[in-house]
Design an enzyme around this catalytic site. Structure first.
Site, PDB file in Angstrom:
ATOM      1  CG  ASP A  77      -2.129  -0.910   1.322  1.00  0.00           C
ATOM      2  OD1 ASP A  77      -2.224  -1.471   0.113  1.00  0.00           O
ATOM      3  OD2 ASP A  77      -2.574  -1.269   2.272  1.00  0.00           O
ATOM      4  CG  MET A  78       0.775   6.076  -1.306  1.00  0.00           C
ATOM      5  SD  MET A  78      -0.399   7.272  -1.849  1.00  0.00           S
ATOM      6  CE  MET A  78       0.664   8.624  -2.251  1.00  0.00           C
TER       7      MET A  78
END
Length: 246
Positions: A77-78
């Protein structure tokens, strides 16, 4: 979306102005291990793994500017930091992708979650299906009727006290729990949703946390700390570890 549209445009344009040396330096700074077949990277928090629909600034696109042969295998995930492995040729990509399908790689994350959760040294497992919920995009939820199961193993490492900023009461001390997480399956947002399911959201989680649980940390406290898999050519097991930044 973490940025206003105008900021995304600015970031996209800015990314195209960097000289080749910028991407070479970036690649060097995030490299944990590299040989002719694989490239292990320590991804910074706040950077996409691959380009999004609008934001065209990502780990993969930057690595491609340093070495066009790099090939994606998996993602984080970012907001999550830590270890990712890329391939440097098609054969290595196929080999390691197959390992992930067969669940051979061993991944260990470290997180800090809100509240005091069990006793130090306690271990357990969370078996709860996770699926995307389109009515609350980009959230995922636990759905016991969903057909794809999700399994996470955990170990309680420590209880810690943190100071969060409360708008009315000023500095307020909160208890958090440091935990090791081992995802057996690899569903999107699995670790984040499983922590919510247990009643202990990951601190700093801009998607799932609220109030003190959100504000107590400047970033999502989730880090891909360890990665172990077989080298695609040598066949030997290899291990990498990244220091936890929180």
């Amino acid at each position: 979306m973490p940025f206003p549209d105008e900021d995304i445009t600015t970031l996209n344009v800015k990314e195209t102005t960097y000289p080749p040396e910028f991407f070479q330096t970036f690649a060097k700074e995030v490299t944990v291990y590299e040989d002719d077949d694989i490239w292990v990277i320590d991804k910074p928090a706040g950077l996409l793994s691959v380009d999004g629909k609008t934001l065209k600034v990502s780990l993969l696109s930057r690595l491609e500017r340093a070495n066009p042969a790099v090939k994606l295998i998996h993602r984080l995930d970012m907001d999550t930091s830590g270890l990712l492995i890329f391939a440097k040729n098609a054969a290595a990509q196929t080999n390691i992708s197959k390992q992930f399908i067969e669940r051979l790689p061993q991944k260990k994350y470290q997180a800090r979650v809100f509240g005091e959760w069990e006793s130090v040294g306690a271990t357990g497992k969370i078996s709860a299906p996770v699926r995307y919920e389109p009515t609350t995009k980009p959230r995922h939820i636990v759905d016991p009727d969903w057909h794809k199961h999700a399994l996470t193993l955990y170990e309680i490492l420590a209880h810690e006290r943190c100071h969060g900023e409360d708008s009315q009461n000023g500095q307020e001390e909160q208890m958090v729990t440091r935990v090791a997480l081992k995802p057996v399956t690899g569903r999107s947002h699995q670790l984040r949703v499983h922590m919510v399911h247990c009643g202990h959201v990951i601190i700093g989680d801009s998607i799932y946390a609220e109030g003190q649980a959100l504000n107590i940390a400047p970033r999502l406290n989730l880090h891909a700390q360890q990665l172990r898999l077989k080298h695609p050519v040598l066949g030997a097991w290899m291990d990498w570890e990244s220091p936890v930044p929180f």
